[in-house]
Write a protein that holds these residues in place. Structure first.
Motif, PDB file in Angstrom:
ATOM      1  N   VAL A  51       0.885  -1.144   0.044  1.00 36.47           N
ATOM      2  CA  VAL A  51       0.042  -0.058   0.029  1.00 36.47           C
ATOM      3  C   VAL A  51       0.771   1.300  -0.077  1.00 36.47           C
ATOM      4  N   GLU A  53       0.496   4.846   1.102  1.00 38.09           N
ATOM      5  CA  GLU A  53      -0.198   5.879   1.726  1.00 38.09           C
ATOM      6  C   GLU A  53       0.535   7.450   1.506  1.00 38.09           C
ATOM      7  N   PRO A  56       0.516  10.330   5.720  1.00 38.11           N
ATOM      8  CA  PRO A  56       0.076   9.639   6.810  1.00 38.11           C
ATOM      9  C   PRO A  56      -0.056  10.502   8.125  1.00 38.11           C
ATOM     10  N   MET A  61      -3.866   6.188  10.448  1.00 36.89           N
ATOM     11  CA  MET A  61      -4.306   5.087   9.365  1.00 36.89           C
ATOM     12  C   MET A  61      -3.168   4.231   9.017  1.00 36.89           C
ATOM     13  N   THR A  62      -1.725   4.802   9.088  1.00 37.10           N
ATOM     14  CA  THR A  62      -0.834   3.849   9.059  1.00 37.10           C
ATOM     15  C   THR A  62      -0.885   2.473   9.726  1.00 37.10           C
ATOM     16  N   LEU A  65      -3.282   0.166   8.418  1.00 31.53           N
ATOM     17  CA  LEU A  65      -2.785  -0.125   7.364  1.00 31.53           C
ATOM     18  C   LEU A  65      -1.669  -1.338   7.515  1.00 31.53           C
ATOM     19  N   VAL A  72       3.633  -1.270   3.700  1.00 33.08           N
ATOM     20  CA  VAL A  72       3.151   0.069   3.511  1.00 33.08           C
ATOM     21  C   VAL A  72       4.242   0.850   3.330  1.00 33.08           C
ATOM     22  N   ALA A  74       4.753   4.907   3.097  1.00 28.55           N
ATOM     23  CA  ALA A  74       4.067   6.196   3.575  1.00 28.55           C
ATOM     24  C   ALA A  74       4.789   7.338   3.030  1.00 28.55           C
ATOM     25  N   VAL A 123      -3.792   4.610  -0.462  1.00 26.76           N
ATOM     26  CA  VAL A 123      -4.980   4.872   0.197  1.00 26.76           C
ATOM     27  C   VAL A 123      -4.256   6.168   1.000  1.00 26.76           C
ATOM     28  N   ALA A 124      -5.246   7.205   0.823  1.00 23.21           N
ATOM     29  CA  ALA A 124      -5.027   8.424   1.541  1.00 23.21           C
ATOM     30  C   ALA A 124      -6.066   9.231   2.142  1.00 23.21           C
ATOM     31  N   ASN A 125      -5.676  10.136   3.232  1.00 22.85           N
ATOM     32  CA  ASN A 125      -6.583  11.008   3.652  1.00 22.85           C
ATOM     33  C   ASN A 125      -6.056  12.377   2.994  1.00 22.85           C
TER      34      ASN A 125
END
Length: 286
Positions: A51, A53, A56, A61-62, A65, A72, A74, A123-125
């Motif tokens: 993933v 990210e 982060p 969320m990390t 994940l 991951v 990030a 995946v991200a905010n």
């Protein structure tokens, strides 16, 4: 390890490091475990996945994940967050933090180095101010990406998913739908963040298409056409396209092409589907 989805734990970490969220980076930290679980579930993360990210933050969320994925990566732009990330993620040996601007990162290289060149799941905010350039880089850049599951401003998610004839439909809708299948997974209220933003958010998943849903002779011309159509969306398509200097098309050519497609010469861009834009691009690029 502190569960950062707990607001008190997030506040404690921010106080410990004397950190204040930076407006210039659009920093709003997610503090709702239910939303985090929906993101992980919606992104369909498994132990076979690598993933990527974006942003982060302090690692909220990390952590989720890292539990779900095999690896991951990030990418964080703010160097002031690096000590917190190192602290919060110290118990995970499958997380790599990279201090970089995602818009400058070579995603092909990351996929090669960390996942044997196989597609990544993103995946991200996402901070609101860079949502569109990041989404377009991920979809248009040609990097090996399987899906993009991101938290964005609710109105932006609605634009990505909307169709012809709606107020949200525009150039972003068409660009996203050319490369991916968008699906809004959940709406997230502003109260799920610290600090609280002024608007609600949404989690949207974009599944990359193996091939675009329409055939077009020149996709660069297609997107120039779409940009021109929506740069002046209140104008008729004929006026919008003939006013666009980079297209170099005449009023007569646009009218003839619209007539060939069975469309009225008074039509606006917001009425055309992706397929109709592709057909129009093929006629006008000859």
């Amino acid at each position: 390890m502190a569960d950062l989805a707990n607001p008190q734990n997030t506040l404690a970490v921010l106080r410990k490091y004397g950190f204040t969220a930076q407006k210039k980076y659009g920093q709003n930290f997610l503090i709702d475990a239910n939303v985090l679980e929906k993101i992980i579930s919606g992104a369909q993360i498994t132990q076979d996945d690598c993933v990527l990210e974006i942003g982060p933050g302090i690692g909220t969320m990390t952590q989720y994940l890292a539990e779900a994925a095999g690896r991951v990566i990030a990418v964080e732009i703010d160097r002031h967050l690096l000590p917190m990330l190192e602290d919060m993620l110290s118990s995970y040996d499958n997380v790599t933090v990279i201090h970089e601007d995602i818009l400058k990162v070579d995603i092909d290289r990351l996929a090669e180095e960390y996942h044997g060149g196989r597609p990544l799941k993103v995946v991200a905010n996402l901070p609101y101010y860079i949502t569109t350039p990041v989404i377009l880089k991920l979809l248009q850049g040609g990097a090996p990406i399987e899906s993009v599951t991101v938290m964005v401003q609710k109105e932006v998610a609605q634009r990505m998913e909307s169709g012809p004839g709606t107020k949200d439909y525009g150039a972003l809708s068409l660009a996203v739908q050319y490369y991916a299948k968008p699906e809004i997974l959940t709406i997230v209220s502003a109260g799920c963040f610290l600090p609280r933003p002024n608007v609600d958010s949404a989690v949207i998943r974009l599944r990359k298409c193996d091939t675009p849903p329409v055939e077009v002779r020149d996709d660069k011309f297609l997107f120039a056409l779409i940009r021109a159509a929506f740069n002046q969306r209140r104008k008729t398509l004929v006026n919008a396209l003939t006013n666009a200097a980079d297209l170099k098309v005449s009023r007569e050519e646009v009218c003839a092409a619209l007539t060939d497609l069975g469309l009225p010469v008074t039509v606006r861009g917001e009425a055309l589907s992706l397929k109709e834009f592709a057909q129009l691009a093929d006629l006008l690029s000859q």
